[in-house]
Enzyme design. Structure first.
Site, PDB file in Angstrom:
ATOM      1  N   ARG A   2       0.834  -1.214   0.000  1.00  0.00           N
ATOM      2  CA  ARG A   2       0.000   0.000   0.000  1.00  0.00           C
ATOM      3  C   ARG A   2       0.865   1.259   0.000  1.00  0.00           C
ATOM      4  O   ARG A   2       0.524   2.260   0.643  1.00  0.00           O
ATOM      5  CB  ARG A   2      -0.937   0.012   1.217  1.00  0.00           C
ATOM      6  CG  ARG A   2      -1.968  -1.108   1.256  1.00  0.00           C
ATOM      7  CD  ARG A   2      -2.935  -1.022   0.086  1.00  0.00           C
ATOM      8  NE  ARG A   2      -4.043  -1.935   0.239  1.00  0.00           N
ATOM      9  CZ  ARG A   2      -4.044  -3.210  -0.196  1.00  0.00           C
ATOM     10  NH1 ARG A   2      -2.976  -3.722  -0.808  1.00  0.00           N
ATOM     11  NH2 ARG A   2      -5.115  -3.968  -0.021  1.00  0.00           N
TER      12      ARG A   2
ATOM     13  N   SER B 218     -11.055  -0.860   2.555  1.00  0.00           N
ATOM     14  CA  SER B 218     -10.372  -0.863   3.860  1.00  0.00           C
ATOM     15  C   SER B 218     -10.021   0.564   4.244  1.00  0.00           C
ATOM     16  O   SER B 218      -9.359   1.259   3.476  1.00  0.00           O
ATOM     17  CB  SER B 218      -9.057  -1.652   3.788  1.00  0.00           C
ATOM     18  OG  SER B 218      -9.287  -2.986   3.421  1.00  0.00           O
TER      19      SER B 218
ATOM     20  N   GLU C 106      -5.721   4.024   5.332  1.00  0.00           N
ATOM     21  CA  GLU C 106      -5.272   3.677   3.975  1.00  0.00           C
ATOM     22  C   GLU C 106      -5.654   4.779   2.976  1.00  0.00           C
ATOM     23  O   GLU C 106      -4.814   5.196   2.183  1.00  0.00           O
ATOM     24  CB  GLU C 106      -5.867   2.329   3.540  1.00  0.00           C
ATOM     25  CG  GLU C 106      -5.364   1.928   2.166  1.00  0.00           C
ATOM     26  CD  GLU C 106      -6.197   0.848   1.515  1.00  0.00           C
ATOM     27  OE1 GLU C 106      -5.967  -0.323   1.807  1.00  0.00           O
ATOM     28  OE2 GLU C 106      -7.074   1.200   0.689  1.00  0.00           O
TER      29      GLU C 106
HETATM   30  P1  FAD Z   1      -8.805   8.104  -6.040  1.00  0.00           P
HETATM   31  O1  FAD Z   1      -9.516   7.656  -4.822  1.00  0.00           O
HETATM   32  O2  FAD Z   1      -9.468   9.091  -6.900  1.00  0.00           O
HETATM   33  O3  FAD Z   1      -7.382   8.659  -5.602  1.00  0.00           O
HETATM   34  C1  FAD Z   1      -6.603   7.959  -4.633  1.00  0.00           C
HETATM   35  C2  FAD Z   1      -5.248   8.666  -4.502  1.00  0.00           C
HETATM   36  O4  FAD Z   1      -4.515   8.530  -5.723  1.00  0.00           O
HETATM   37  C3  FAD Z   1      -5.359  10.184  -4.265  1.00  0.00           C
HETATM   38  O5  FAD Z   1      -4.251  10.594  -3.492  1.00  0.00           O
HETATM   39  C4  FAD Z   1      -5.234  10.767  -5.652  1.00  0.00           C
HETATM   40  O6  FAD Z   1      -4.722  12.097  -5.624  1.00  0.00           O
HETATM   41  C5  FAD Z   1      -4.245   9.810  -6.281  1.00  0.00           C
HETATM   42  N1  FAD Z   1      -4.423   9.677  -7.737  1.00  0.00           N
HETATM   43  C6  FAD Z   1      -5.493   9.126  -8.387  1.00  0.00           C
HETATM   44  N2  FAD Z   1      -5.276   9.137  -9.714  1.00  0.00           N
HETATM   45  C7  FAD Z   1      -4.060   9.691  -9.885  1.00  0.00           C
HETATM   46  C8  FAD Z   1      -3.281  10.000 -11.042  1.00  0.00           C
HETATM   47  N3  FAD Z   1      -3.693   9.742 -12.287  1.00  0.00           N
HETATM   48  N4  FAD Z   1      -2.068  10.602 -10.856  1.00  0.00           N
HETATM   49  C9  FAD Z   1      -1.616  10.905  -9.608  1.00  0.00           C
HETATM   50  N5  FAD Z   1      -2.309  10.644  -8.497  1.00  0.00           N
HETATM   51  C10 FAD Z   1      -3.518  10.046  -8.629  1.00  0.00           C
HETATM   52  N6  FAD Z   1      -7.572  -1.078  -2.830  1.00  0.00           N
HETATM   53  C11 FAD Z   1      -6.727  -2.141  -2.855  1.00  0.00           C
HETATM   54  O7  FAD Z   1      -5.503  -1.961  -2.950  1.00  0.00           O
HETATM   55  N7  FAD Z   1      -7.193  -3.432  -2.773  1.00  0.00           N
HETATM   56  C12 FAD Z   1      -8.501  -3.711  -2.653  1.00  0.00           C
HETATM   57  O8  FAD Z   1      -8.882  -4.874  -2.589  1.00  0.00           O
HETATM   58  C13 FAD Z   1      -9.430  -2.631  -2.640  1.00  0.00           C
HETATM   59  N8  FAD Z   1     -10.757  -2.866  -2.511  1.00  0.00           N
HETATM   60  C14 FAD Z   1     -11.621  -1.820  -2.469  1.00  0.00           C
HETATM   61  C15 FAD Z   1     -12.982  -2.085  -2.338  1.00  0.00           C
HETATM   62  C16 FAD Z   1     -13.897  -1.043  -2.297  1.00  0.00           C
HETATM   63  C17 FAD Z   1     -15.360  -1.351  -2.152  1.00  0.00           C
HETATM   64  C18 FAD Z   1     -13.450   0.309  -2.398  1.00  0.00           C
HETATM   65  C19 FAD Z   1     -14.431   1.447  -2.390  1.00  0.00           C
HETATM   66  C20 FAD Z   1     -12.085   0.592  -2.512  1.00  0.00           C
HETATM   67  C21 FAD Z   1     -11.153  -0.475  -2.541  1.00  0.00           C
HETATM   68  N9  FAD Z   1      -9.774  -0.246  -2.654  1.00  0.00           N
HETATM   69  C22 FAD Z   1      -8.908  -1.302  -2.717  1.00  0.00           C
HETATM   70  C23 FAD Z   1      -9.246   1.123  -2.734  1.00  0.00           C
HETATM   71  C24 FAD Z   1      -9.294   1.733  -4.159  1.00  0.00           C
HETATM   72  O9  FAD Z   1     -10.093   0.947  -5.003  1.00  0.00           O
HETATM   73  C25 FAD Z   1      -7.901   1.863  -4.766  1.00  0.00           C
HETATM   74  O10 FAD Z   1      -7.046   2.621  -3.930  1.00  0.00           O
HETATM   75  C26 FAD Z   1      -7.943   2.539  -6.142  1.00  0.00           C
HETATM   76  O11 FAD Z   1      -6.683   2.428  -6.749  1.00  0.00           O
HETATM   77  C27 FAD Z   1      -8.340   4.015  -6.080  1.00  0.00           C
HETATM   78  O12 FAD Z   1      -8.592   4.450  -7.417  1.00  0.00           O
HETATM   79  P2  FAD Z   1      -9.319   5.821  -7.686  1.00  0.00           P
HETATM   80  O13 FAD Z   1      -9.242   6.090  -9.140  1.00  0.00           O
HETATM   81  O14 FAD Z   1     -10.667   5.807  -7.102  1.00  0.00           O
HETATM   82  O15 FAD Z   1      -8.366   6.839  -6.906  1.00  0.00           O
HETATM   83  N1  EPU Z   2     -11.398 -10.281   9.936  1.00  0.00           N
HETATM   84  C1  EPU Z   2     -12.019 -10.058  11.130  1.00  0.00           C
HETATM   85  N2  EPU Z   2     -13.186  -9.327  11.133  1.00  0.00           N
HETATM   86  C2  EPU Z   2     -13.732  -8.827  10.001  1.00  0.00           C
HETATM   87  C3  EPU Z   2     -13.087  -9.052   8.769  1.00  0.00           C
HETATM   88  C4  EPU Z   2     -11.898  -9.771   8.760  1.00  0.00           C
HETATM   89  O1  EPU Z   2     -11.559 -10.494  12.178  1.00  0.00           O
HETATM   90  O2  EPU Z   2     -14.776  -8.154  10.091  1.00  0.00           O
HETATM   91  C5  EPU Z   2     -10.124 -11.037   9.932  1.00  0.00           C
HETATM   92  C6  EPU Z   2     -10.338 -12.525   9.647  1.00  0.00           C
HETATM   93  O3  EPU Z   2      -9.437 -13.233  10.465  1.00  0.00           O
HETATM   94  C7  EPU Z   2      -9.908 -12.646   8.190  1.00  0.00           C
HETATM   95  C8  EPU Z   2      -8.797 -11.628   8.107  1.00  0.00           C
HETATM   96  O4  EPU Z   2      -9.246 -10.548   8.949  1.00  0.00           O
HETATM   97  O5  EPU Z   2      -9.441 -13.921   7.887  1.00  0.00           O
HETATM   98  C9  EPU Z   2      -8.510 -11.118   6.719  1.00  0.00           C
HETATM   99  O6  EPU Z   2      -9.694 -10.575   6.123  1.00  0.00           O
HETATM  100  P1  EPU Z   2      -9.774 -10.280   4.576  1.00  0.00           P
HETATM  101  O7  EPU Z   2      -9.422 -11.498   3.796  1.00  0.00           O
HETATM  102  O8  EPU Z   2     -11.065  -9.613   4.294  1.00  0.00           O
HETATM  103  O9  EPU Z   2      -8.552  -9.271   4.340  1.00  0.00           O
HETATM  104  P2  EPU Z   2      -8.150  -7.906   5.033  1.00  0.00           P
HETATM  105  O10 EPU Z   2      -6.777  -8.054   5.590  1.00  0.00           O
HETATM  106  O11 EPU Z   2      -9.167  -7.431   5.978  1.00  0.00           O
HETATM  107  C10 EPU Z   2      -6.993  -7.015   2.892  1.00  0.00           C
HETATM  108  C11 EPU Z   2      -6.949  -5.754   2.096  1.00  0.00           C
HETATM  109  C12 EPU Z   2      -8.150  -5.674   1.180  1.00  0.00           C
HETATM  110  C13 EPU Z   2      -8.139  -6.860   0.245  1.00  0.00           C
HETATM  111  C14 EPU Z   2      -8.199  -8.131   1.101  1.00  0.00           C
HETATM  112  C15 EPU Z   2      -8.101  -9.389   0.267  1.00  0.00           C
HETATM  113  C16 EPU Z   2      -5.715  -4.149   3.389  1.00  0.00           C
HETATM  114  C17 EPU Z   2      -5.759  -2.924   4.225  1.00  0.00           C
HETATM  115  N3  EPU Z   2      -6.880  -4.603   2.971  1.00  0.00           N
HETATM  116  O12 EPU Z   2      -8.106  -6.920   3.771  1.00  0.00           O
HETATM  117  O13 EPU Z   2      -8.016  -4.487   0.397  1.00  0.00           O
HETATM  118  O14 EPU Z   2      -9.225  -6.824  -0.646  1.00  0.00           O
HETATM  119  O15 EPU Z   2      -7.079  -8.133   2.014  1.00  0.00           O
HETATM  120  O16 EPU Z   2      -6.805  -9.515  -0.185  1.00  0.00           O
HETATM  121  O17 EPU Z   2      -4.626  -4.662   3.128  1.00  0.00           O
HETATM  122  C18 EPU Z   2      -8.543  -2.173   0.371  1.00  0.00           C
HETATM  123  O18 EPU Z   2      -7.328  -1.973   0.386  1.00  0.00           O
HETATM  124  O19 EPU Z   2      -9.384  -1.239   0.309  1.00  0.00           O
HETATM  125  C19 EPU Z   2      -9.029  -3.543   0.437  1.00  0.00           C
HETATM  126  C20 EPU Z   2     -10.328  -3.850   0.463  1.00  0.00           C
END
Ligand code: FAD
Ligand code: EPU
Length: 362
Positions: free
Chosen positions: A186, A259, A355
């Site tokens: 991240r 997250s 995050e």
């Molecule tokens: P924005 O939210 O618009 O911007 C995020 C940051 O990046 C800001 O600082 C912005 O200034 C900068 N930025 C954006 N575009 C550019 C650009 N072109 N040039 C320079 N800076 C830029 N993230 C994960 O890593 N793993 C996950 O599993 C995951 N699951 C998600 C699930 C949900 C339901 C949601 C809502 C979010 C999740 N995220 C996850 C977070 C998010 O999807 C990512 O961080 C994604 O890359 C953000 O893209 P965005 O275009 O919306 O960026």
């Molecule tokens: N857990 C709990 N309570 C909950 C949810 C999860 O205790 O309510 C515990 C469980 O033990 C579970 C573990 O957390 O096994 C891991 O949960 P999960 O697989 O959902 O992964 P996470 O660590 O919570 C991370 C990323 C997610 C990504 C998933 C899958 C970060 C900060 N988040 O979540 O990314 O989708 O792994 O790889 O690293 C995001 O960055 O926005 C995001 C959604």
């Protein structure tokens, strides 16, 4: 026309997935990245603050933005086939994607404003492997390198050859190679030099095949439920879609940014002590000997899962997700996040870090 549109006093409510009602003094919708120098030269833009925005799926606005928001809406994919027998260049009519490939792998340059999930599905449809574990992550391609998006045992950095950006400080286009991007969990160069780069395109190298990653908890079990014993990348993608939709709240239904906290990476000794004291704490050993521990587990154990303060809440589906039940303001959401940080520090002695990018509060 002109490659961009300018809107004064623009609402950002539909441009952030937490659905916070913030406004921007000026909003520039950018459809042609080559027009950035011209746009950035306008006195109103040059002399004020800048914020690049993709889909707003990883930001929390705690205030209106008193500057220019650059909304990246550029499109296009360029594919080169990396052939031993020569380079084949193809431009896809629909999106302007160009692919360079050799049959075994392809170099694919993608404009920053393309939707990440559309791109992942397109690569799978074209028979490229690698991005299957990263399906269904919201946001744009240009944002993917910013926090090095990751899920289900993969991080995007593994497939990024270079990032093309407008360097605001140097006032020129730069190509940042993989090593320069300093990718980590991240994290990347872009998080350490906020405001310096506008990512305009990302260059990926994707193989036709590679060993699948199915060891993240739940994937193999889901493949078994699907009756798949010889999985292909699209099977893994389907399993990940199932897991993600069963765990994470949908921003179309309830505002959230995924997250809200990173999983802390601790020294091994500290992680071991925590695990001894708290049986059940999920932990993942890291290649450098440290240990990533589950923030969700600690937040749930500290009693925050499902709590609600007005319209600000912690999801009852996943403890890492801060949710907006309706009309929560940025400061209300941020105040609840502070309570969570405080509660986890009190119970576990661990400092959680947000995050998403928190705009206006720090
Ligand atoms: P924005 O939210 O618009 O911007 C995020 C940051 O990046 C800001 O600082 C912005 O200034 C900068 N930025 C954006 N575009 C550019 C650009 N072109 N040039 C320079 N800076 C830029 N993230 C994960 O890593 N793993 C996950 O599993 C995951 N699951 C998600 C699930 C949900 C339901 C949601 C809502 C979010 C999740 N995220 C996850 C977070 C998010 O999807 C990512 O961080 C994604 O890359 C953000 O893209 P965005 O275009 O919306 O960026
Ligand atoms: N857990 C709990 N309570 C909950 C949810 C999860 O205790 O309510 C515990 C469980 O033990 C579970 C573990 O957390 O096994 C891991 O949960 P999960 O697989 O959902 O992964 P996470 O660590 O919570 C991370 C990323 C997610 C990504 C998933 C899958 C970060 C900060 N988040 O979540 O990314 O989708 O792994 O790889 O690293 C995001 O960055 O926005 C995001 C959604």
């Amino acid at each position: 026309m002109g490659g961009y549109t300018l809107i004064e006093n623009a609402s950002l409510a539909n441009r952030n997935t937490l659905r916070v009602a913030a406004r921007a003094k000026l909003l520039a919708e950018i459809r042609d990245a080559s027009k950035l120098p011209e746009l950035l030269d306008f006195p109103a833009v040059r002399n004020g603050r800048l914020l690049v925005l993709g889909e707003g799926s990883n930001v929390l606005f705690t205030n209106d933005f008193d500057g220019t928001v650059l909304a990246m809406e550029t499109r296009g994919v360029h594919v080169e086939t990396l052939a031993t027998s020569g380079v084949h260049v193809e431009t896809l009519a629909t999106s302007g994607v160009q692919v360079e490939s050799d049959g075994d792998s392809a170099r694919i340059a993608v404009a920053a404003g393309e939707r990440w999930d559309d791109f992942v599905r397109w690569t799978l449809g074209q028979g490229y492997a690698g991005l299957e574990n990263l399906i269904l992550i919201p946001g744009t391609v240009g944002a993917a390198p910013i926090q090095n998006i990751g899920a289900y045992g993969c991080e995007v950095a593994e497939f990024i050859e270079s990032v093309e950006a407008w360097d605001i400080r140097e006032r020129r286009v730069v190509t940042l190679d993989h090593a320069t991007c300093a990718f980590a969990y991240r994290d990347s160069l872009f998080k350490h030099e906020p405001g310096r780069y506008i990512v305009t395109a990302v260059r990926f190298v994707l193989p036709r095949s590679r060993p699948l990653r199915t060891d993240y908890a739940g994937i193999n079990e889901q493949l078994a439920r699907m009756g798949v014993d010889k999985p292909a990348p699209f099977h893994v993608a389907e399993a990940v879609v199932h897991l993600r939709t069963s765990k994470l709240p949908d921003p179309m239904v309830i505002g959230n940014a995924g997250s809200f906290f990173k999983n802390p990476i601790l020294d091994a000794a500290l992680a071991d002590a925590l695990k001894r004291e708290h049986a059940g704490l999920a932990a993942w050993p890291q290649p450098d000997g440290r240990c990533k521990v589950s923030a969700a587990w600690m937040i749930e154990a500290a009693g925050f899962k499902g709590v609600r303060e007005g319209d600000a809440g912690i999801s009852n589906r996943h403890a890492l997700v801060l949710v907006n039940h309706g009309e929560a303001t940025g400061p209300q959401l941020w105040a609840l996040a502070q309570q969570v940080i405080h509660g986890v520090r009190e119970k576990f002695g661990v400092a959680l870090e947000p995050e998403p990018v928190v705009i206006g509060a720090l």
